[in-house]
Design an enzyme around this catalytic site. Structure first.
Site, PDB file in Angstrom:
ATOM      1  N   CYS A  31      -1.352  18.386  -0.408  1.00  0.00           N
ATOM      2  CA  CYS A  31      -1.880  16.636  -1.294  1.00  0.00           C
ATOM      3  C   CYS A  31      -1.747  17.213  -3.200  1.00  0.00           C
ATOM      4  O   CYS A  31      -2.051  17.559  -3.379  1.00  0.00           O
ATOM      5  CB  CYS A  31      -3.282  16.353  -1.069  1.00  0.00           C
ATOM      6  SG  CYS A  31      -4.033  15.161  -1.350  1.00  0.00           S
ATOM      7  N   THR A  32      -0.731  16.009  -3.048  1.00  0.00           N
ATOM      8  CA  THR A  32      -0.782  15.799  -4.522  1.00  0.00           C
ATOM      9  C   THR A  32      -2.198  15.781  -5.494  1.00  0.00           C
ATOM     10  O   THR A  32      -1.508  16.107  -6.528  1.00  0.00           O
ATOM     11  CB  THR A  32       0.661  14.591  -4.470  1.00  0.00           C
ATOM     12  OG1 THR A  32      -0.152  12.945  -4.414  1.00  0.00           O
ATOM     13  CG2 THR A  32       1.734  15.314  -4.104  1.00  0.00           C
ATOM     14  N   HIS A  33      -2.880  15.415  -4.747  1.00  0.00           N
ATOM     15  CA  HIS A  33      -4.016  14.901  -5.742  1.00  0.00           C
ATOM     16  C   HIS A  33      -4.317  16.381  -5.608  1.00  0.00           C
ATOM     17  O   HIS A  33      -4.985  16.703  -7.052  1.00  0.00           O
ATOM     18  CB  HIS A  33      -5.078  14.633  -4.337  1.00  0.00           C
ATOM     19  CG  HIS A  33      -4.969  12.880  -4.872  1.00  0.00           C
ATOM     20  ND1 HIS A  33      -4.270  12.377  -4.244  1.00  0.00           N
ATOM     21  CD2 HIS A  33      -5.704  11.773  -5.562  1.00  0.00           C
ATOM     22  CE1 HIS A  33      -4.044  10.776  -4.447  1.00  0.00           C
ATOM     23  NE2 HIS A  33      -5.156  10.448  -4.891  1.00  0.00           N
ATOM     24  N   ASP A  66       2.226   7.065  -4.991  1.00  0.00           N
ATOM     25  CA  ASP A  66       0.593   7.800  -4.086  1.00  0.00           C
ATOM     26  C   ASP A  66       0.580   6.528  -3.737  1.00  0.00           C
ATOM     27  O   ASP A  66       0.546   4.971  -4.170  1.00  0.00           O
ATOM     28  CB  ASP A  66       0.807   8.709  -4.999  1.00  0.00           C
ATOM     29  CG  ASP A  66      -0.203   9.479  -3.862  1.00  0.00           C
ATOM     30  OD1 ASP A  66      -0.090   9.927  -3.326  1.00  0.00           O
ATOM     31  OD2 ASP A  66      -1.256  10.131  -5.128  1.00  0.00           O
ATOM     32  N   THR A 111       0.856  12.626   2.121  1.00  0.00           N
ATOM     33  CA  THR A 111       0.609  12.276   4.183  1.00  0.00           C
ATOM     34  C   THR A 111       1.298  10.801   4.248  1.00  0.00           C
ATOM     35  O   THR A 111       1.969  11.083   5.670  1.00  0.00           O
ATOM     36  CB  THR A 111      -0.760  11.747   3.580  1.00  0.00           C
ATOM     37  OG1 THR A 111      -1.815  12.679   3.482  1.00  0.00           O
ATOM     38  CG2 THR A 111      -1.555  10.618   5.033  1.00  0.00           C
ATOM     39  N   TYR A 131      -4.631   7.739   2.175  1.00  0.00           N
ATOM     40  CA  TYR A 131      -3.860   7.354   3.358  1.00  0.00           C
ATOM     41  C   TYR A 131      -3.808   8.594   3.941  1.00  0.00           C
ATOM     42  O   TYR A 131      -4.187   8.019   5.553  1.00  0.00           O
ATOM     43  CB  TYR A 131      -2.819   7.501   2.579  1.00  0.00           C
ATOM     44  CG  TYR A 131      -1.517   6.397   2.325  1.00  0.00           C
ATOM     45  CD1 TYR A 131      -2.538   5.552   2.243  1.00  0.00           C
ATOM     46  CD2 TYR A 131      -0.614   6.736   1.434  1.00  0.00           C
ATOM     47  CE1 TYR A 131      -1.292   4.164   1.959  1.00  0.00           C
ATOM     48  CE2 TYR A 131       0.261   5.841   1.585  1.00  0.00           C
ATOM     49  CZ  TYR A 131      -0.781   4.117   1.054  1.00  0.00           C
ATOM     50  OH  TYR A 131       0.424   3.443   0.874  1.00  0.00           O
ATOM     51  N   GLY A 132      -4.890  10.034   3.677  1.00  0.00           N
ATOM     52  CA  GLY A 132      -5.301  10.737   4.724  1.00  0.00           C
ATOM     53  C   GLY A 132      -6.218  10.602   6.327  1.00  0.00           C
ATOM     54  O   GLY A 132      -6.511  10.980   6.837  1.00  0.00           O
ATOM     55  N   CYS A 151       3.167  11.727  -2.316  1.00  0.00           N
ATOM     56  CA  CYS A 151       2.182  12.023  -1.365  1.00  0.00           C
ATOM     57  C   CYS A 151       2.730  12.288  -0.216  1.00  0.00           C
ATOM     58  O   CYS A 151       3.727  11.885   0.129  1.00  0.00           O
ATOM     59  CB  CYS A 151       1.675  11.130  -1.265  1.00  0.00           C
ATOM     60  SG  CYS A 151       0.075  10.681   0.004  1.00  0.00           S
TER      61      CYS A 151
END
Length: 259
Positions: free
Chosen positions: A186-188, A11, A77, A43-44, A75
């Site tokens: 989004c994995t966040h 990620d 994105t 990355y976004g 991730c």
């Protein structure tokens, strides 16, 4: 397959821990390498060209060094932009992370679904294709938030999260009439599940973590694992914030390496 061959998670930061968690629950004996490209974070806000070049090269070097049995692009994105490029470069299975629009459509009663991701993810044609294939009878509302990525990272560093910041980050979705399911694309964002639930208690949340874990378990079915899993390794492309160490240990990552 060597028993000590790890599963590699990748990620831009620590968001992929939301995928690692469900995987550890299914495969508690699996050796783990978790790689965070914090030198390239976030990355976004990057262009498609930047990520299509950066991600395959970095993953290639990680695979060469750690010799994993498979790689997980944890991730959204990176997956929506560079998954095909990565699969073309690597000779091991690569599991991507895509917005969980299909299960969201199965859950929604109002047929109004929010897709909450980074700006780079929500603008991808991939999202539109998923919506067309699995949620053609739904209204899909996309919203990108870089602020939530930073808030998730801050939470894992042990910082208190101001509810007003969460409210502001998702305000456009909260204003959508009849919205009943929110895809955390989004994995966040699953790392902020409690805060998001407090901000939108009437909206169900769905993310891809559990489905990815099941996919990893399927792909590794019948493979050998060590008698006792070694401490997981966290790899960073730049010096990590030391305040992340407690969170990394919580996810079984006891060794930290900077490339």
């Amino acid at each position: 397959m060597q028993a000590d061959a790890p599963i590699l998670f990748f990620d831009s930061g620590v968001g992929g821990l939301s995928v690692l968690g469900p995987t550890r629950a299914l495969l508690s004996g699996a050796p783990i390498v978790y790689a965070a490209d914090n030198a390239g974070f976030p990355y976004g806000t990057k262009t498609e060209e930047e990520l299509a070049s950066r991600v395959p090269a970095l993953l290639g070097s990680l695979v060469e060094r750690f010799q994993p049995r498979l790689a997980v692009m944890a991730c959204n994105t990176a997956s929506t932009i560079a998954l095909d490029h990565v699969r073309a470069e690597l000779d091991i299975p690569v599991v991507g992370t895509v917005p969980a629009i299909k299960p969201a459509a199965q859950m929604s009663r109002s047929r109004v679904i929010g897709v909450l991701g980074t700006e780079a993810t929500v603008r991808q044609p991939y999202v539109e294709n998923l919506a067309r294939e699995f949620a053609s009878d739904c209204r899909i509302v996309r919203h990108g938030s870089a602020a939530l990525v930073d808030l998730a990272e801050a939470k894992l560093r042990g910082q208190a999260i101001d509810p007003r910041a969460i409210d502001a980050a998702i305000a456009p979705l909260l204003a959508v009439k009849d919205l009943d399911v929110m895809v955390l694309a989004c994995t966040h964002f699953p790392l902020l599940a409690d805060e998001l639930k407090a901000a939108a208690p009437h909206v169900a949340q769905v993310d891809g973590g559990p489905g990815i874990a099941r996919r990893i378990a399927f792909l590794t079915q019948g493979q050998a694992w060590p008698a006792q899993a070694p401490p997981g390794i966290a790899v960073f492309t730049a010096t990590p914030d030391p305040h992340l160490e407690p969170a990394l240990r919580k996810f079984g990552l006891g060794q930290i390496i900077t490339l």
